[in-house]
Design an enzyme around this catalytic site. Structure first.
Site, short mmCIF file in Angstrom:
data_model
loop_
_atom_site.label_atom_id
_atom_site.label_comp_id
_atom_site.label_asym_id
_atom_site.label_seq_id
_atom_site.Cartn_x
_atom_site.Cartn_y
_atom_site.Cartn_z
N ARG A 1 0.81 -1.22 0.00
CA ARG A 1 0.00 0.00 0.00
C ARG A 1 0.83 1.27 0.00
NH1 ARG A 1 -5.06 -0.80 4.24
NH2 ARG A 1 -5.76 -2.84 3.54
N HIS B 1 -7.24 -5.58 -7.91
CA HIS B 1 -7.10 -4.85 -6.65
C HIS B 1 -8.40 -4.91 -5.85
CE1 HIS B 1 -4.56 -2.05 -4.39
NE2 HIS B 1 -5.61 -1.27 -4.19
N TYR C 1 -18.97 10.12 -14.64
CA TYR C 1 -18.97 11.27 -15.54
C TYR C 1 -17.62 11.47 -16.23
CZ TYR C 1 -23.20 12.49 -12.94
OH TYR C 1 -24.44 12.47 -12.35
#
Length: 736
Positions: free
Chosen positions: A33, A79, A123
């Site tokens: 991470r 992931h 969007y």
């Protein structure tokens, strides 16, 4: 699960179970991470994003796809985390104010430097940039290892080939368990030039690398004003910090007026928040030289600062802003990365460049070996074609008449199985003379390429020479134009600026009030009626100190610790103020026993409840840090009981046992800190009162305020550390 194991409980020590699970969590956080890989400069989520977009064929020449589609592929295939986290990572890779060389090209609202968030992923659209393509160049050529995905359904690259120096070019930040990383962005062309020097001269020192790569190059520009020696030390050790200032210029106005226009702000500073902070400081009158701030930004940053007086020097105005606002900020350097063995390590600049070059060398060897195998397979097929072209009629006859043409062809012409398959799969229209000529040309070209590849694998010098040419090509591709030009200006550390004028302008009388519950505030003016001031219910005033807004206050506690407060920083207005524990790290078990304006020439007598004490200069009580300064050393059960002005000739010490002693002040040593000496000896009990006074002028004692002369006090004169004699009734009856 086996039926025999159902309901099985295994006894384990809690400490062992916790340590085992916490270690697993810590390693997962560090490796999967938070820390980037030194070879490609990416964390797993970023690597998986780029790989998923490549699989979707979102190269720079293709059309855009919805970010929701990209995020869906990433969390579904590679992931298994939340879509919000993955989308946030994708958005950052597309923000040109957050990433020096964006890896993703976004279409739609991807946020702004004001701190506005991106539009929803349904969007926005995205595709890869040329930088991302360079990072992945060679994936199809067996340049890196692949590993199974979390569900073993597909494979993903362990690391990207990394033709672009992404770790240093784009930087990285992250916090893991017990460690963190902070790497600023740099200019890609400068990185490549420094790496090229390391190829030519592997023993090159950090100072030589910094001559080609002088420091960070932030996407938001700004001016780097760090000392050169500090920069070299930071890159040598992998730890340090860089001071960045906003870029500004003076614009003249009418009738001799002028304004300052800020066009670039430090990296990771939100413009809207910056304006809010400056406005708050103006409201608190902590920026006395600034009259107004306006945001006239469009696509470019333009902050207009109006001075309160045209007679103010611009440098003085900006210095006050640099000291008080994020127009000057520090970016830390902590090059903590995962090395090629996936082990966290803090590396210097030379080690980081060396690791990236070694990775590029390994990629070159693997790609060359892969290409050599491909060329060898093609040459084998072409040799088979040329063998049968010498006798096409026989080939046709065998194919027409033989039930098993493949072994027959292999026996007749000495072909391999691969060659025989290729001949059998050949189209009829290829059986012409012109095709044979083309095959011979292709074979000759492949033979020449094979010789070059063999020579490359056989020579370490040739491989590094090729890597050097690749670095030059990368520097040329990404080092020109608006993207490649250096944005952060490298400047010398600023010269000291005299701010005495600014401090004089903001100087005003204040009365500082500290309540029993620990609330502190400043009230404008002197001679304030304390009884008229409002306090919280159940609270009451404890100290009231008159000072100027430019003064520093000393707050002394029962724990023997001194704290420094700036009077100008204290909250003002009609409210209750602010808890003093918010401003300094005051322990909960300590109370304030003195609050006064610090005088650099003044001296204070510090005394403990057990009769120990010393004289200390007020300058030695100053401590700019929140944790304060331990001045009086205390033993178990002892507390600081007094911090009084040491102005006079004698010290009066009165114990709870009604014993009184008066001795010369010069018998108490001057010390910067320590336990002090015995002021009055007690068989039992503690100190009740201590004072410093001028013996010749006499002693005034409350409540009657009658002055006692030196002759009246003579029976109690003695030496420091005496037990003393019983105090007179006028002193012990009601106290002073």
């Amino acid at each position: 699960m086996s039926r025999d194991l159902a309901g099985h409980i295994e006894d384990t020590r809690l400490a062992d179970a916790l340590s085992e699970r916490y270690l697993a969590y810590a390693m997962s956080t560090i490796m999967s991470r938070s820390l980037p890989d030194v070879r490609d400069g990416l964390k797993p989520v970023h690597r998986r994003l780029l790989y998923a977009m490549q699989q979707l064929r979102l190269d720079p020449t293709s059309g855009f796809k919805k970010c929701a589609r990209v995020v869906g592929d990433v969390i579904g295939k590679f992931h298994p985390h939340g879509d919000t986290a993955v989308y946030d990572a994708l958005v950052r890779l597309a923000q040109d104010f957050a990433v020096r060389y964006p890896l993703v090209e976004g279409q739609g609202n991807f946020g702004s430097i004001d701190g506005d968030g991106a539009a929803a992923m349904r969007y926005t659209e995205s595709r890869l940039t040329a930088v991302a393509v360079a990072l992945m160049d060679g994936l199809e050529d067996d340049a890196v290892d692949f590993q199974p995905t979390y569900d073993n359904q597909e494979e993903e690259p362990v690391v990207l080939p990394g033709a672009f120096p992404n770790l240093l070019a784009n930087g990285a930040t992250g916090i893991a368990v017990g460690m963190a990383t902070s790497i600023p962005p740099h200019n890609a062309a400068e990185i490549c030039r420094a790496a090229r020097l390391l190829v030519d001269r592997p023993e090159a020192a950090t100072a030589e690398l910094l001559a080609l790569m002088p420091g960070p190059d932030f996407p938001t520009g700004g001016i780097l004003v760090e000392d050169r020696d500090a920069i070299e030390t930071a890159y040598e050790t992998g730890r340090g910090s860089f001071r960045i200032r906003a870029k500004w210029a003076v614009e003249p106005g009418r009738f001799g007026t002028w304004t300052v226009v800020v066009t670039e702000i430090p990296y990771q500073v939100q413009k809207s928040r910056l304006i809010e902070q400056i406005a708050e400081l103006m409201e608190q009158k902590k920026l006395p030289l600034l009259a107004d701030i306006r945001d006239e930004s469009t696509m470019d940053i333009r902050l207009v600062l109006e001075p309160r007086s045209k007679g103010t020097e611009p440098e003085v105005l900006m210095e006050t802003l640099f000291r008080a606002t994020p127009l000057e900020s520090r970016f830390s350097l902590n090059m903590n990365v995962l090395d090629r063995d996936r082990v966290p390590s803090v590396m210097g600049l030379r080690a980081v460049l060396r690791a990236w070059l070694d990775h590029r060398h390994e990629v070159l060897v693997r790609r060359t070996t892969h290409r050599l195998g491909t060329v060898g397979k093609r040459l084998e097929i072409l040799d088979g074609f040329l063998a049968v072209y010498l006798n096409l009629d026989e080939v046709i006859r065998i194919i027409r008449e033989s039930d098993e043409p493949k072994p027959a062809l292999m026996d007749a012409f000495g072909l391999t199985e691969v060659q025989a398959d290729a001949v059998l799969n050949m189209r009829l229209r290829s059986l012409r003379r012109l095709e044979e000529i083309e095959i011979r040309k292709e074979r000759d070209a492949l033979m020449a390429e094979k010789e070059t590849l063999d020579a490359l694998l056989a020579s370490d010098r040739k491989r590094w020479a090729k890597i050097g040419k690749e670095l030059e090509s990368t520097a040329k591709q990404f080092g020109t134009g608006a993207l490649g030009a250096r944005r952060t200006e490298i400047a010398a550390p600023p010269r000291p600026v005299d701010l005495s004028t600014a401090l004089e302008m903001e100087r005003e009388p204040l009365t500082v009030l500290l309540s029993r519950e620990g609330w502190i505030r400043g009230v404008r003016g002197h001679g304030v009626e304390i009884e008229a001031q409002k306090f919280k219910e159940g609270d009451a005033p404890l100290f009231a100190t008159e000072c100027q807004s430019t003064d520093r206050l000393c707050l002394f506690t029962s724990g023997g610790r001194a704290f420094t407060l700036k009077a100008g920083d204290l909250p003002r207005g009609r409210g209750f103020g602010q808890p003093v524990r918010v401003m300094v790290d005051l322990p909960q078990d300590e109370t304030v026993i003195a609050l006064f304006t610090a005088d650099p020439e003044g001296r204070r007598l510090l005394a403990t409840s057990r009769g120990k004490g010393l004289v200390v200069r007020e300058a030695d009580l100053m401590a700019e840090k929140r944790t304060g300064k331990q001045v009086l050393t205390l033993r178990d059960g002892d507390v600081a009981a007094a911090c009084i002005v040491a102005k006079g000739t004698h010290v009066l010490a009165l114990g709870e046992n009604r014993k009184l002693v008066i001795f010369p002040l010069d018998q108490v040593p001057d010390m910067a800190r320590g336990m002090g000496v015995t002021l009055q000896k007690y068989a039992d009990g503690r100190m009740r009162e201590i004072r410093v006074f001028d013996l010749a002028a006499g002693l005034a004692w409350q409540p009657d305020a009658k002055s006692r002369s030196a002759a009246e006090l003579e029976p109690w004169l003695g030496k420091r550390a005496d037990a003393g004699r019983t105090a007179p009734l006028w002193m012990t009856r009601k106290g002073g």
